[in-house]
Design an enzyme around this catalytic site. Structure first.
Site, PDB file in Angstrom:
ATOM      1  N   HIS A  71       0.833  -1.198   0.000  1.00 24.46           N
ATOM      2  CA  HIS A  71       0.000   0.000   0.000  1.00 24.46           C
ATOM      3  C   HIS A  71       0.874   1.257   0.000  1.00 24.46           C
ATOM      4  O   HIS A  71       0.635   2.205   0.752  1.00 24.46           O
ATOM      5  CB  HIS A  71      -0.958  -0.004   1.192  1.00 24.46           C
ATOM      6  CG  HIS A  71      -1.894  -1.161   1.192  1.00 24.46           C
ATOM      7  ND1 HIS A  71      -3.069  -1.178   0.461  1.00 24.46           N
ATOM      8  CD2 HIS A  71      -1.819  -2.364   1.803  1.00 24.46           C
ATOM      9  CE1 HIS A  71      -3.676  -2.337   0.633  1.00 24.46           C
ATOM     10  NE2 HIS A  71      -2.933  -3.069   1.432  1.00 24.46           N
ATOM     11  N   TYR A 341       4.429  -6.188   9.934  1.00 26.45           N
ATOM     12  CA  TYR A 341       4.182  -4.753   9.846  1.00 26.45           C
ATOM     13  C   TYR A 341       5.349  -3.985  10.454  1.00 26.45           C
ATOM     14  O   TYR A 341       5.783  -2.954   9.947  1.00 26.45           O
ATOM     15  CB  TYR A 341       2.899  -4.389  10.605  1.00 26.45           C
ATOM     16  CG  TYR A 341       1.609  -4.538   9.831  1.00 26.45           C
ATOM     17  CD1 TYR A 341       1.498  -5.404   8.762  1.00 26.45           C
ATOM     18  CD2 TYR A 341       0.485  -3.812  10.202  1.00 26.45           C
ATOM     19  CE1 TYR A 341       0.310  -5.544   8.075  1.00 26.45           C
ATOM     20  CE2 TYR A 341      -0.713  -3.935   9.520  1.00 26.45           C
ATOM     21  CZ  TYR A 341      -0.798  -4.805   8.462  1.00 26.45           C
ATOM     22  OH  TYR A 341      -1.978  -4.936   7.782  1.00 26.45           O
TER      23      TYR A 341
END
Length: 360
Positions: A71, A341
């Protein structure tokens, strides 16, 4: 990090390509959409680490220093959540008490290339962070498809390998993807959904889904498994053909609309019933769950900011950051997200620090 506004390259539409090549493109997109779900203790052998998974995402379009590994192209948004109190019947979480809570978020398209043209994005994503009383936060990362293509971190890693582009031609290998699809027939549900649900024409008129199940606990100690979605007040329209003329139409259109009025979504909570899968993100719940949803309030977005220096720049939308009253399910993908992450976050922030140090 210093960066100019994204200049996206024009891209060729996948229409008319061979079916297997199309599936390869969809699966490559999904490998980005699911976002770095790779490692948690006990899921992989010691040879497979979150660093290797992030390497796999980087291998799809190269390294873009200072940008998210997935993203990479997005826009920050801010606003509020107007809780109507109805969610308190399901969870004691403070976010469901009637009131108004600040939110900060990020709207994005999947992929690791921040210059990718928006017309190639088959999925939109919406990440939100709710600021709650007593220093609590609730972070959620949602996609505009209600399911994933893969069920486990192992399958994701295989998908990344099958989606790797040839170093010489830059193209996907349909034979690798064919082998992956034969081994993982559960991916067909996602392919079918993407083929029959064109992406929304903008960020503002898409529905975004939690996909994973979570466990809600109410004030009396009763626990229920749920999924949620944010449903737009703006009517859905499929993406327009002429949108391809603007490589950055998603952000441009969002900014234009916010200049005229806020954008609103309703936070809808679906409650699992006996037999509904709570640990498999490739399977939809029965349609009646959506008809029985609880409307917990309204997400209102009234400002947008550049991702380069906006408030979402230095935040990781880790969906395991949860307030009391919300807990993760046993979904293996959900359990695997946090550590990967963190690897992505650490890489890009180190790159930014080196860039800043080089300028001084």
């Amino acid at each position: 990090m210093k960066s100019k506004h994204t200049q996206a390259r024009p891209a060729t539409s996948p229409r008319g390509t061979h079916l297997m090549l199309r599936y390869a493109f969809i699966a490559a997109t999904l490998a980005c959409v699911v976002g770095a779900f790779a490692w948690t203790a006990g899921w992989f052998s010691q040879r497979l680490t979150p660093q290797r998974i992030v390497d796999g995402f980087e291998g799809m379009s190269g390294v873009h220093p200072g940008f998210r590994r997935n993203h990479a192209k997005g826009i920050c948004v801010t606003g509020r959540f107007e809780s109507n109190g109805a969610g308190a019947a399901l969870s004691k979480a403070s976010v469901f008490k009637a009131g108004v809570y600040p939110v900060m978020g990020r709207l994005s398209a999947p992929g690791s290339d921040p210059t990718e043209a928006d017309e190639r994005a088959m999925v939109r994503s919406f990440a939100l962070s709710f600021s709650l009383p007593d220093g609590e936060q609730w972070r959620t990362a949602m996609n505009s498809a209600p399911i994933f293509a893969v069920r486990t971190p192992e399958a994701l890693y295989e998908q990344l390998a099958a989606s790797e582009r040839d170093a010489r031609t830059g193209r996907l290998n349909p034979l690798k993807m064919d082998a992956f699809l034969k081994k993982h027939p559960e991916t067909r549900a996602f392919h079918s959904y993407i083929e029959t649900h064109p992406p929304a024409s903008g960020f503002d008129n898409a529905t975004y889904y939690s996909i994973n199940a979570f466990r809600f606990t109410d004030a009396n100690g009763n626990a229920r498994y749920v999924r949620w979605s944010v449903v737009p007040e703006t009517p859905y329209e499929p993406v327009r053909e002429d949108a391809a003329r603007d490589a950055d139409f998603l952000a441009h259109d969002l900014v234009s609309r916010l200049a005229r009025w806020p954008i609103r979504w309703h936070l809808m909570i679906s409650v699992a019933q006996p037999g509904d899968p709570v640990d498999d993100s490739t399977r939809l719940w029965p349609a009646e769950r959506d008809r029985e949803r609880v409307d917990a309030g309204t997400v209102v977005i009234d400002h947008a900011q550049s991702q380069i220096d906006g408030p979402c720049r230095n935040i990781s939308f880790d969906p395991l950051i949860l307030p009391a009253g919300i807990a993760p399910s046993s979904d293996p993908l959900l359990a695997a997200r946090s550590s990967t992450y963190a690897v992505s976050f650490n890489r890009r922030t180190r790159e930014e620090a080196r860039f800043t140090a080089g300028r001084n």
